[in-house]
Design a protein around this motif. Structure first.
Motif, PDB file in Angstrom:
ATOM      1  N   ALA A 177      -4.993 -10.602 -49.220  1.00 59.50           N
ATOM      2  CA  ALA A 177      -3.720  -9.895 -49.626  1.00 59.50           C
ATOM      3  C   ALA A 177      -3.653  -8.606 -50.383  1.00 59.50           C
ATOM      4  CB  ALA A 177      -2.295 -10.877 -49.904  1.00 59.50           C
ATOM      5  N   LEU A 178      -4.353  -8.526 -51.334  1.00 61.98           N
ATOM      6  CA  LEU A 178      -4.421  -7.345 -52.335  1.00 61.98           C
ATOM      7  C   LEU A 178      -5.284  -6.432 -51.632  1.00 61.98           C
ATOM      8  CD1 LEU A 178      -4.970  -9.229 -55.901  1.00 61.98           C
ATOM      9  CD2 LEU A 178      -2.761  -7.454 -55.118  1.00 61.98           C
ATOM     10  N   ALA A 179      -6.550  -6.943 -51.002  1.00 66.54           N
ATOM     11  CA  ALA A 179      -7.256  -5.950 -50.415  1.00 66.54           C
ATOM     12  C   ALA A 179      -6.453  -5.263 -49.177  1.00 66.54           C
ATOM     13  CB  ALA A 179      -8.652  -6.568 -49.933  1.00 66.54           C
ATOM     14  N   TYR A 180      -5.686  -5.842 -48.608  1.00 61.53           N
ATOM     15  CA  TYR A 180      -4.867  -5.410 -47.357  1.00 61.53           C
ATOM     16  C   TYR A 180      -4.001  -4.138 -47.865  1.00 61.53           C
ATOM     17  CZ  TYR A 180      -1.935  -4.909 -43.202  1.00 61.53           C
ATOM     18  OH  TYR A 180      -1.172  -4.438 -42.103  1.00 61.53           O
ATOM     19  N   ASP A 181      -3.340  -4.580 -48.961  1.00 63.46           N
ATOM     20  CA  ASP A 181      -2.447  -3.764 -49.582  1.00 63.46           C
ATOM     21  C   ASP A 181      -3.245  -2.424 -49.995  1.00 63.46           C
ATOM     22  OD1 ASP A 181      -0.071  -5.312 -49.495  1.00 63.46           O
ATOM     23  OD2 ASP A 181      -0.255  -5.975 -51.408  1.00 63.46           O
ATOM     24  N   SER A 182      -4.389  -2.381 -50.247  1.00 64.23           N
ATOM     25  CA  SER A 182      -5.206  -1.433 -50.708  1.00 64.23           C
ATOM     26  C   SER A 182      -5.416  -0.465 -49.494  1.00 64.23           C
ATOM     27  CB  SER A 182      -6.234  -1.713 -51.327  1.00 64.23           C
ATOM     28  OG  SER A 182      -6.113  -2.353 -52.597  1.00 64.23           O
ATOM     29  N   VAL A 183      -5.820  -1.146 -48.437  1.00 64.15           N
ATOM     30  CA  VAL A 183      -5.971  -0.502 -47.039  1.00 64.15           C
ATOM     31  C   VAL A 183      -4.752   0.351 -46.600  1.00 64.15           C
ATOM     32  CG1 VAL A 183      -6.234  -0.900 -44.536  1.00 64.15           C
ATOM     33  CG2 VAL A 183      -7.884  -2.263 -46.264  1.00 64.15           C
ATOM     34  N   LYS A 184      -3.652  -0.277 -46.789  1.00 63.98           N
ATOM     35  CA  LYS A 184      -2.362   0.327 -46.392  1.00 63.98           C
ATOM     36  C   LYS A 184      -2.238   1.572 -47.163  1.00 63.98           C
ATOM     37  CE  LYS A 184       0.759  -3.122 -45.771  1.00 63.98           C
ATOM     38  NZ  LYS A 184       1.960  -3.815 -45.260  1.00 63.98           N
ATOM     39  N   LEU A 205       0.107 -11.363 -39.624  1.00 60.72           N
ATOM     40  CA  LEU A 205      -1.140 -12.350 -39.605  1.00 60.72           C
ATOM     41  C   LEU A 205      -1.493 -12.653 -41.102  1.00 60.72           C
ATOM     42  CD1 LEU A 205      -3.645 -11.163 -36.812  1.00 60.72           C
ATOM     43  CD2 LEU A 205      -2.482 -13.581 -36.974  1.00 60.72           C
ATOM     44  N   ILE A 206      -1.254 -11.518 -42.113  1.00 62.13           N
ATOM     45  CA  ILE A 206      -1.669 -11.757 -43.506  1.00 62.13           C
ATOM     46  C   ILE A 206      -0.429 -12.039 -44.482  1.00 62.13           C
ATOM     47  CG2 ILE A 206      -2.785 -10.740 -45.311  1.00 62.13           C
ATOM     48  CD1 ILE A 206      -4.499  -8.758 -43.508  1.00 62.13           C
ATOM     49  N   VAL A 207       0.039 -13.318 -43.938  1.00 65.08           N
ATOM     50  CA  VAL A 207       1.144 -13.967 -44.736  1.00 65.08           C
ATOM     51  C   VAL A 207       0.621 -15.335 -45.004  1.00 65.08           C
ATOM     52  CG1 VAL A 207       2.731 -12.425 -43.631  1.00 65.08           C
ATOM     53  CG2 VAL A 207       2.043 -14.574 -42.749  1.00 65.08           C
ATOM     54  N   GLN A 208       0.884 -15.697 -46.251  1.00 63.16           N
ATOM     55  CA  GLN A 208       0.582 -17.117 -46.802  1.00 63.16           C
ATOM     56  C   GLN A 208       0.793 -18.198 -45.887  1.00 63.16           C
ATOM     57  OE1 GLN A 208       0.088 -17.791 -50.801  1.00 63.16           O
ATOM     58  NE2 GLN A 208      -1.065 -19.088 -49.142  1.00 63.16           N
ATOM     59  N   GLU A 209       1.930 -18.378 -45.051  1.00 64.26           N
ATOM     60  CA  GLU A 209       2.100 -19.384 -44.453  1.00 64.26           C
ATOM     61  C   GLU A 209       1.236 -19.373 -43.027  1.00 64.26           C
ATOM     62  OE1 GLU A 209       5.459 -16.482 -43.683  1.00 64.26           O
ATOM     63  OE2 GLU A 209       4.394 -17.376 -45.264  1.00 64.26           O
ATOM     64  N   ARG A 210       0.433 -18.138 -42.848  1.00 61.37           N
ATOM     65  CA  ARG A 210      -0.340 -18.281 -41.646  1.00 61.37           C
ATOM     66  C   ARG A 210      -1.858 -18.217 -41.904  1.00 61.37           C
ATOM     67  NH1 ARG A 210       1.338 -14.575 -36.685  1.00 61.37           N
ATOM     68  NH2 ARG A 210      -0.125 -15.950 -35.571  1.00 61.37           N
ATOM     69  N   PHE A 211      -2.119 -17.906 -43.274  1.00 56.22           N
ATOM     70  CA  PHE A 211      -3.370 -17.903 -43.635  1.00 56.22           C
ATOM     71  C   PHE A 211      -4.466 -18.796 -43.564  1.00 56.22           C
ATOM     72  CE2 PHE A 211      -6.899 -16.646 -46.737  1.00 56.22           C
ATOM     73  CZ  PHE A 211      -7.309 -15.484 -46.210  1.00 56.22           C
ATOM     74  N   ASN A 212      -5.166 -18.922 -42.878  1.00 53.11           N
ATOM     75  CA  ASN A 212      -6.311 -19.932 -42.810  1.00 53.11           C
ATOM     76  C   ASN A 212      -7.689 -19.285 -41.854  1.00 53.11           C
ATOM     77  OD1 ASN A 212      -7.785 -22.239 -42.337  1.00 53.11           O
ATOM     78  ND2 ASN A 212      -6.357 -23.101 -40.607  1.00 53.11           N
ATOM     79  N   LEU A 213      -8.556 -19.275 -42.809  1.00 54.06           N
ATOM     80  CA  LEU A 213      -9.803 -18.665 -42.273  1.00 54.06           C
ATOM     81  C   LEU A 213     -10.804 -19.602 -41.675  1.00 54.06           C
ATOM     82  CD1 LEU A 213     -10.537 -15.921 -44.948  1.00 54.06           C
ATOM     83  CD2 LEU A 213      -9.587 -15.644 -42.757  1.00 54.06           C
ATOM     84  N   ASN A 214     -10.206 -20.969 -41.780  1.00 54.63           N
ATOM     85  CA  ASN A 214     -11.129 -22.132 -40.979  1.00 54.63           C
ATOM     86  C   ASN A 214     -10.446 -21.909 -39.722  1.00 54.63           C
ATOM     87  OD1 ASN A 214     -12.567 -23.002 -43.456  1.00 54.63           O
ATOM     88  ND2 ASN A 214     -10.607 -23.815 -44.124  1.00 54.63           N
ATOM     89  N   ASP A 215      -9.628 -21.275 -39.412  1.00 56.32           N
ATOM     90  CA  ASP A 215      -9.248 -21.210 -37.953  1.00 56.32           C
ATOM     91  C   ASP A 215     -10.162 -19.969 -37.417  1.00 56.32           C
ATOM     92  OD1 ASP A 215      -7.867 -20.334 -35.429  1.00 56.32           O
ATOM     93  OD2 ASP A 215      -5.910 -21.117 -36.281  1.00 56.32           O
TER      94      ASP A 215
END
Length: 232
Positions: A177-184, A205-215
């Motif tokens: 999330a921090l890296a995405y903030d930097s991109v933006k 997509l990059i929100v706590q409730e949806r975040f799942n890199l195992n998906d």
């Protein structure tokens, strides 16, 4: 700094990919350093996940092949020397924009990597100097690139690559999330380069409730959108 000046599409592409390739060098070396420490002190299962992700094609079969190949094999696009060569190729086209002093850090890095390859040195010999020169490259760019727009495009590339690598190596939500903030942050300096629809998709997509890199499907969408966000 001077006011923004017009940058051709070709030059913008080179700036963006210079940023991406140089950040790829830095992150790969960081991961290699972690992997090397685990290879010395641990068992195969301790470093195999890093090895698998760095060597996605499964080219290297032994520790020796991996430690030499992932650093020096210029036939494999996933290696350090391949990324550093690509960064250098783009930087040469931009010499007048990034200045010779900035370019020199890439020249020193590539020269050292090639020298170590000739001696068949283990990657640990090159790791820290090349990491240091990569950081010095960015410090020099921030000081010497006189065109705001050129610097912003490089920083967009750098931060997109950082986010891409964090996702590929399954970092946690807070780091992503921090890296995405930097991109933006950097993309919003030059909003004409961003695809607003793609940014909206990433925001959802990059929100706590949806975040799942195992998906696998979720992870694939993130990587696809990150690499479609910038139009250069």
């Amino acid at each position: 700094m001077a006011k923004n000046t017009i940058i051709s599409a070709t030059k913008a592409n080179s700036l963006y990919w210079l940023g991406r390739y140089e950040e790829r060098v830095y992150i790969t070396l960081h991961l290699l350093r972690k992997c090397h420490d685990k290879m010395i002190d641990g068992e195969l299962e301790d470093y195999w996940p890093i090895w698998q992700k760095l060597d996605t094609a499964g080219v290297y079969k032994t520790n020796e092949e991996f430690t030499l190949g992932i650093m020096y094999d210029d036939t494999n696009p996933s290696t350090v020397i391949a990324a550093q060569t690509k960064a250098m190729d783009n930087a040469i086209l931009l010499r007048e924009d990034i200045m010779s002093e900035t370019l020199s850090y890439l020249e020193m890095s590539l020269a050292l990597i090639r020298e170590c390859r000739e001696k068949q040195e283990k990657n640990v010999i090159c790791l820290q100097p090349v990491i240091d020169w990569s950081l010095a490259f960015w410090g020099s760019a921030e000081q010497r690139v006189q065109n705001h727009k050129a610097l912003y495009i490089m920083m967009i590339g750098r931060n997109v690559e950082n986010l891409d690598m964090l996702l590929r190596f399954d970092y946690g939500f807070e780091r992503v999330a921090l890296a995405y903030d930097s991109v933006k942050h950097w993309v919003h300096q030059l909003p004409d380069l961003a695809d607003e629809n793609i940014e909206e998709q990433l925001d959802s997509l990059i929100v706590q409730e949806r975040f799942n890199l195992n998906d696998v499907e979720y992870k694939y969408k993130l990587l696809k959108f990150i690499n479609q966000l910038v139009r250069v």
